[in-house]
Design a protein around this motif. Structure first.
Motif, PDB file in Angstrom:
ATOM      1  N   ALA A   1     -48.461 -53.409 -92.656  1.00  0.00           N
ATOM      2  CA  ALA A   1     -48.529 -52.130 -91.932  1.00  0.00           C
ATOM      3  C   ALA A   1     -47.997 -52.301 -90.510  1.00  0.00           C
ATOM      4  O   ALA A   1     -47.252 -51.450 -90.002  1.00  0.00           O
ATOM      5  N   ARG A   2     -48.356 -53.405 -89.861  1.00  0.00           N
ATOM      6  CA  ARG A   2     -47.862 -53.680 -88.510  1.00  0.00           C
ATOM      7  C   ARG A   2     -46.342 -53.848 -88.531  1.00  0.00           C
ATOM      8  O   ARG A   2     -45.644 -53.333 -87.661  1.00  0.00           O
ATOM      9  N   ASP A   3     -45.806 -54.553 -89.532  1.00  0.00           N
ATOM     10  CA  ASP A   3     -44.356 -54.736 -89.649  1.00  0.00           C
ATOM     11  C   ASP A   3     -43.647 -53.387 -89.753  1.00  0.00           C
ATOM     12  O   ASP A   3     -42.622 -53.156 -89.092  1.00  0.00           O
ATOM     13  N   LYS A   4     -44.181 -52.480 -90.557  1.00  0.00           N
ATOM     14  CA  LYS A   4     -43.582 -51.145 -90.707  1.00  0.00           C
ATOM     15  C   LYS A   4     -43.609 -50.381 -89.388  1.00  0.00           C
ATOM     16  O   LYS A   4     -42.638 -49.713 -89.026  1.00  0.00           O
ATOM     17  N   GLU A   5     -44.721 -50.477 -88.673  1.00  0.00           N
ATOM     18  CA  GLU A   5     -44.855 -49.791 -87.387  1.00  0.00           C
ATOM     19  C   GLU A   5     -43.862 -50.351 -86.373  1.00  0.00           C
ATOM     20  O   GLU A   5     -43.226 -49.597 -85.624  1.00  0.00           O
ATOM     21  N   VAL A   6     -43.711 -51.660 -86.338  1.00  0.00           N
ATOM     22  CA  VAL A   6     -42.744 -52.289 -85.428  1.00  0.00           C
ATOM     23  C   VAL A   6     -41.338 -51.822 -85.771  1.00  0.00           C
ATOM     24  O   VAL A   6     -40.565 -51.438 -84.883  1.00  0.00           O
ATOM     25  N   ASN A   7     -40.988 -51.824 -87.059  1.00  0.00           N
ATOM     26  CA  ASN A   7     -39.658 -51.360 -87.488  1.00  0.00           C
ATOM     27  C   ASN A   7     -39.408 -49.927 -87.033  1.00  0.00           C
ATOM     28  O   ASN A   7     -38.358 -49.614 -86.470  1.00  0.00           O
ATOM     29  N   ARG A   8     -40.374 -49.047 -87.305  1.00  0.00           N
ATOM     30  CA  ARG A   8     -40.248 -47.627 -86.938  1.00  0.00           C
ATOM     31  C   ARG A   8     -40.060 -47.456 -85.432  1.00  0.00           C
ATOM     32  O   ARG A   8     -39.187 -46.717 -84.980  1.00  0.00           O
ATOM     33  N   THR A   9     -40.878 -48.143 -84.663  1.00  0.00           N
ATOM     34  CA  THR A   9     -40.849 -48.008 -83.206  1.00  0.00           C
ATOM     35  C   THR A   9     -39.527 -48.501 -82.631  1.00  0.00           C
ATOM     36  O   THR A   9     -38.913 -47.826 -81.804  1.00  0.00           O
ATOM     37  N   LEU A  10     -39.085 -49.673 -83.068  1.00  0.00           N
ATOM     38  CA  LEU A  10     -37.825 -50.211 -82.549  1.00  0.00           C
ATOM     39  C   LEU A  10     -36.645 -49.327 -82.943  1.00  0.00           C
ATOM     40  O   LEU A  10     -35.757 -49.067 -82.120  1.00  0.00           O
ATOM     41  N   ARG A  11     -36.633 -48.854 -84.180  1.00  0.00           N
ATOM     42  CA  ARG A  11     -35.537 -47.980 -84.614  1.00  0.00           C
ATOM     43  C   ARG A  11     -35.522 -46.672 -83.823  1.00  0.00           C
ATOM     44  O   ARG A  11     -34.458 -46.158 -83.485  1.00  0.00           O
ATOM     45  N   ALA A  12     -36.701 -46.153 -83.526  1.00  0.00           N
ATOM     46  CA  ALA A  12     -36.785 -44.923 -82.731  1.00  0.00           C
ATOM     47  C   ALA A  12     -36.245 -45.139 -81.316  1.00  0.00           C
ATOM     48  O   ALA A  12     -35.772 -44.206 -80.679  1.00  0.00           O
ATOM     49  N   LYS A  13     -36.299 -46.380 -80.838  1.00  0.00           N
ATOM     50  CA  LYS A  13     -35.781 -46.713 -79.510  1.00  0.00           C
ATOM     51  C   LYS A  13     -34.316 -47.157 -79.560  1.00  0.00           C
ATOM     52  O   LYS A  13     -33.784 -47.655 -78.573  1.00  0.00           O
ATOM     53  N   GLY A  14     -33.675 -46.998 -80.722  1.00  0.00           N
ATOM     54  CA  GLY A  14     -32.258 -47.304 -80.835  1.00  0.00           C
ATOM     55  C   GLY A  14     -31.909 -48.731 -81.209  1.00  0.00           C
ATOM     56  O   GLY A  14     -30.758 -49.146 -81.085  1.00  0.00           O
ATOM     57  N   TRP A  15     -32.886 -49.489 -81.683  1.00  0.00           N
ATOM     58  CA  TRP A  15     -32.640 -50.865 -82.093  1.00  0.00           C
ATOM     59  C   TRP A  15     -32.428 -50.948 -83.598  1.00  0.00           C
ATOM     60  O   TRP A  15     -32.985 -50.166 -84.351  1.00  0.00           O
ATOM     61  N   HIS A  16     -31.637 -51.926 -84.015  1.00  0.00           N
ATOM     62  CA  HIS A  16     -31.503 -52.269 -85.430  1.00  0.00           C
ATOM     63  C   HIS A  16     -32.511 -53.380 -85.675  1.00  0.00           C
ATOM     64  O   HIS A  16     -32.711 -54.242 -84.817  1.00  0.00           O
ATOM     65  N   VAL A  17     -33.130 -53.372 -86.844  1.00  0.00           N
ATOM     66  CA  VAL A  17     -34.131 -54.382 -87.167  1.00  0.00           C
ATOM     67  C   VAL A  17     -33.693 -55.113 -88.424  1.00  0.00           C
ATOM     68  O   VAL A  17     -33.336 -54.501 -89.425  1.00  0.00           O
ATOM     69  N   MET A  18     -33.720 -56.448 -88.350  1.00  0.00           N
ATOM     70  CA  MET A  18     -33.432 -57.274 -89.514  1.00  0.00           C
ATOM     71  C   MET A  18     -34.651 -58.161 -89.763  1.00  0.00           C
ATOM     72  O   MET A  18     -35.135 -58.820 -88.850  1.00  0.00           O
ATOM     73  N   ARG A  19     -35.142 -58.109 -90.990  1.00  0.00           N
ATOM     74  CA  ARG A  19     -36.253 -58.969 -91.381  1.00  0.00           C
ATOM     75  C   ARG A  19     -35.741 -59.964 -92.400  1.00  0.00           C
ATOM     76  O   ARG A  19     -35.085 -59.590 -93.366  1.00  0.00           O
ATOM     77  N   ILE A  20     -36.034 -61.225 -92.161  1.00  0.00           N
ATOM     78  CA  ILE A  20     -35.599 -62.309 -93.034  1.00  0.00           C
ATOM     79  C   ILE A  20     -36.830 -62.982 -93.600  1.00  0.00           C
ATOM     80  O   ILE A  20     -37.740 -63.376 -92.853  1.00  0.00           O
ATOM     81  N   TRP A  21     -36.873 -63.091 -94.918  1.00  0.00           N
ATOM     82  CA  TRP A  21     -37.975 -63.799 -95.557  1.00  0.00           C
ATOM     83  C   TRP A  21     -37.782 -65.305 -95.391  1.00  0.00           C
ATOM     84  O   TRP A  21     -36.652 -65.805 -95.380  1.00  0.00           O
ATOM     85  N   GLU A  22     -38.872 -65.994 -95.299  1.00  0.00           N
ATOM     86  CA  GLU A  22     -38.866 -67.454 -95.190  1.00  0.00           C
ATOM     87  C   GLU A  22     -38.004 -68.086 -96.287  1.00  0.00           C
ATOM     88  O   GLU A  22     -37.217 -68.998 -96.016  1.00  0.00           O
ATOM     89  N   HIS A  23     -38.095 -67.585 -97.513  1.00  0.00           N
ATOM     90  CA  HIS A  23     -37.339 -68.188 -98.618  1.00  0.00           C
ATOM     91  C   HIS A  23     -35.833 -67.965 -98.492  1.00  0.00           C
ATOM     92  O   HIS A  23     -35.048 -68.685 -99.092  1.00  0.00           O
ATOM     93  N   GLU A  24     -35.419 -66.992 -97.691  1.00  0.00           N
ATOM     94  CA  GLU A  24     -33.988 -66.750 -97.492  1.00  0.00           C
ATOM     95  C   GLU A  24     -33.342 -67.850 -96.653  1.00  0.00           C
ATOM     96  O   GLU A  24     -32.116 -67.952 -96.603  1.00  0.00           O
ATOM     97  N   LEU A  25     -34.144 -68.671 -95.988  1.00  0.00           N
ATOM     98  CA  LEU A  25     -33.629 -69.742 -95.146  1.00  0.00           C
ATOM     99  C   LEU A  25     -33.326 -71.014 -95.928  1.00  0.00           C
ATOM    100  O   LEU A  25     -32.817 -71.976 -95.357  1.00  0.00           O
ATOM    101  N   ALA A  26     -33.609 -71.025 -97.222  1.00  0.00           N
ATOM    102  CA  ALA A  26     -33.317 -72.197 -98.047  1.00  0.00           C
ATOM    103  C   ALA A  26     -31.803 -72.389 -98.131  1.00  0.00           C
ATOM    104  O   ALA A  26     -31.043 -71.424 -98.137  1.00  0.00           O
ATOM    105  N   ARG A  27     -31.373 -73.631 -98.189  1.00  0.00           N
ATOM    106  CA  ARG A  27     -29.932 -73.945 -98.249  1.00  0.00           C
ATOM    107  C   ARG A  27     -29.212 -73.177 -99.357  1.00  0.00           C
ATOM    108  O   ARG A  27     -28.100 -72.724 -99.173  1.00  0.00           O
TER     109      ARG A  27
END
Length: 138
Positions: free
Chosen positions: A95-121
């Protein structure tokens, strides 16, 4: 399988896990940036939600989410002991992640979320493509 620690011991163990500087997440992404000559990122920028990395010129906030802590649909696990607490904790994190995304986007920011498993080689090509789509300078 029951937990091998008492409730107090488990709490102490979990409290020692830091949210930044983890080799499996933020430090791995820094190595990825260096390997692919991705520049322009900064850390510790005072922005709502405390992004792990910020690309100011692109107004891009990057968060690296641990699979356990943020409830990854592929790798998130639910501990058997104190299950209700963990279920609620992860639900609050989402829920906090969604709120952060919404707030930053409303302020004109792009948000990228990367899962830990996406960092695997093995996922490096897909992750590089994800960053290239943002128009990052290289």
């Amino acid at each position: 399988m029951p937990d091998i620690y008492t409730k107090a011991e488990r709490s102490a163990v979990m409290a020692r896990i830091r949210g930044s500087g983890n080799k499996g997440t933020e430090l791995r992404l820094i190595a990825f940036f260096h390997a692919h000559r991705i520049c322009g990122w900064r850390r510790g920028i005072p922005l709502f939600g405390k992004p792990d990395f910020v690309f100011r010129t692109l107004r891009l906030a990057v968060f690296v989410d641990g699979c356990f802590w943020h409830g990854c649909p592929r790798h998130g696990t639910q501990p058997a002991s104190n299950a209700k607490f963990w279920r609620e904790k992860i639900k609050r994190n989402k829920a906090r992640d969604k709120e952060v995304n919404r707030t930053l986007r409303a302020k004109g920011w792009h948000v990228m979320r990367i899962w830990e498993h996406e960092l695997a080689r093995k996922n490096e090509g897909r992750l590089l493509a994800k960053f290239k789509r943002t128009g990052l300078p290289q």
